[in-house]
Design an enzyme around this catalytic site. Structure first.
Site, PDB file in Angstrom:
ATOM      1  N   ASN A   1       0.828   4.809   1.488  1.00  0.00           N
ATOM      2  CA  ASN A   1       0.319   5.416   2.846  1.00  0.00           C
ATOM      3  C   ASN A   1       0.127   6.940   2.944  1.00  0.00           C
ATOM      4  O   ASN A   1       1.265   7.592   2.478  1.00  0.00           O
ATOM      5  CB  ASN A   1       1.179   4.851   4.061  1.00  0.00           C
ATOM      6  CG  ASN A   1       1.098   3.305   4.363  1.00  0.00           C
ATOM      7  OD1 ASN A   1       0.018   2.934   4.475  1.00  0.00           O
ATOM      8  ND2 ASN A   1       2.308   2.605   3.989  1.00  0.00           N
TER       9      ASN A   1
ATOM     10  N   GLU B   1      -4.510   3.894   3.346  1.00  0.00           N
ATOM     11  CA  GLU B   1      -3.626   3.155   2.801  1.00  0.00           C
ATOM     12  C   GLU B   1      -4.092   2.591   1.594  1.00  0.00           C
ATOM     13  O   GLU B   1      -5.414   2.173   1.555  1.00  0.00           O
ATOM     14  CB  GLU B   1      -3.460   1.696   3.852  1.00  0.00           C
ATOM     15  CG  GLU B   1      -2.783   2.308   5.021  1.00  0.00           C
ATOM     16  CD  GLU B   1      -2.462   1.152   5.850  1.00  0.00           C
ATOM     17  OE1 GLU B   1      -1.036   0.746   6.091  1.00  0.00           O
ATOM     18  OE2 GLU B   1      -3.463   0.253   6.306  1.00  0.00           O
TER      19      GLU B   1
ATOM     20  N   THR C   1       0.904  -1.117   0.037  1.00  0.00           N
ATOM     21  CA  THR C   1      -0.175   0.072  -0.020  1.00  0.00           C
ATOM     22  C   THR C   1       0.823   1.413  -0.092  1.00  0.00           C
ATOM     23  O   THR C   1       2.076   1.164   0.512  1.00  0.00           O
ATOM     24  CB  THR C   1      -0.914   0.008   1.220  1.00  0.00           C
ATOM     25  OG1 THR C   1      -0.214   0.064   2.369  1.00  0.00           O
ATOM     26  CG2 THR C   1      -1.731  -1.252   1.177  1.00  0.00           C
TER      27      THR C   1
END
Length: 309
Positions: free
Chosen positions: A207, A256, A205
């Site tokens: 962030n 995320e 992911t």
């Protein structure tokens, strides 16, 4: 679009604009009507006068976050609308203390050299919000700039406003918010280093911080993502988690974002993430295996929703 962070000592080619003035939090359809009226008011470069921080943040620094957009997100949206100059005035004790007449004379005329100013009919300005749209019109006549007052607009049921949009987002009603905004609600910002748990789970992911923003409903979203900087600039589809990650203790809220079919490193790059569809609330699972199975289902659902976008 050129961004100016003061009204003093501007270059000559940054003066003489037709401007829309306000906070423009969300840049919703009501704001669009003010901007369009400014564009049509006269043959001059299109500018926006807004304030940073938001005046409410200055006067009530301990209040709960309420902004729909940070300054970066607002600037990105205004640039998409063809704004040529963004006058992002520093809202401090000096600016807050100016009377309506002093603001018009020192900021609008002497500082920015505006040709025309457009505001919404509910606009207030000057010390203790003592000036309004009528005041501005009178000052324009005295000081030599034109003024247009744009009416408030709505859909016949609700007035398009940042307040109504916040309510829709807090309830996970992204499509209702989109109808008032005229665009998907977006969170923009830099990709930060996180705990890198997503990579271990098979879902790397990007962030992003959400500090200072009004939080939409916490949970999982189908998202459209614009990578704004770096070698991988472009538009992507994905799934995102907005929240505190209850599987991993108590955490500060963040966003995320997992981009489908994407493997590059995005640290330090800037993203614009559109919240298209709210899929489900956050949840704590009995095991990592159960979490991963749910993430698989979330991704499949998000792909289906975004298939035609």
């Amino acid at each position: 679009m050129r961004i100016h962070n003061d009204w003093k000592a501007l270059p000559l080619d940054a003066r003489g604009a037709t401007v829309a003035m306000g906070n423009f939090d969300g840049v919703h359809l009501g704001h669009r009507s003010v901007i369009d009226a400014a564009r049509a008011a006269c043959d001059a470069p299109l500018g926006i006068i807004t304030f940073e921080p938001h005046p409410r943040e200055f006067f009530f620094p301990d209040a709960a976050p309420f902004r729909l957009m940070n300054a970066e997100s607002r600037a990105n949206r205004l640039a998409r609308l063809g704004v040529e100059h963004l006058y992002q005035l520093p809202f401090d004790a000096v600016l807050a203390g100016l009377s309506p007449e002093a603001f018009a004379r020192e900021v609008l005329v002497q500082g920015l050299g505006v040709r025309h100013v457009t505001v919404g009919e509910d606009f207030c300005f000057g010390r203790q919000r003592s000036g309004n749209a009528q005041t501005l019109t009178q000052l324009g006549q005295e000081l030599g700039f034109g003024v247009t007052v744009a009416p408030l607009i709505g859909n016949g049921e609700v007035e398009y406003s940042s307040t109504e949009i916040r309510k829709a987002l807090a309830a996970g009603r992204t499509r209702d918010a989109e109808r008032m905004l005229g665009h998907w609600h977006r969170i923009d910002g830099e990709v930060l280093h996180g705990d890198k748990r997503g990579r271990d789970l098979g879902y790397p992911t990007a962030n992003m911080a959400v500090d200072g923003l009004h939080l939409p409903a916490l949970g999982i979203y189908a998202v459209l993502v614009d990578v704004l900087t770096g070698a991988d600039r472009g538009s992507y589809k994905g799934v995102a988690s907005l929240g505190v990650r209850p599987m991993f203790g108590q955490n500060r809220p963040n966003l995320e974002v997992h981009l489908f079919d994407f493997a590059a490193d995005l640290y330090g790059q800037h993203l614009s993430v559109a919240l298209v569809e709210y899929l489900r609330p956050e949840a704590k699972f009995d095991s990592l295996e159960a979490l991963i199975a749910q993430m698989d289902r979330d991704s499949a659902q998000a792909r289906e929703i975004l298939a035609t976008r």
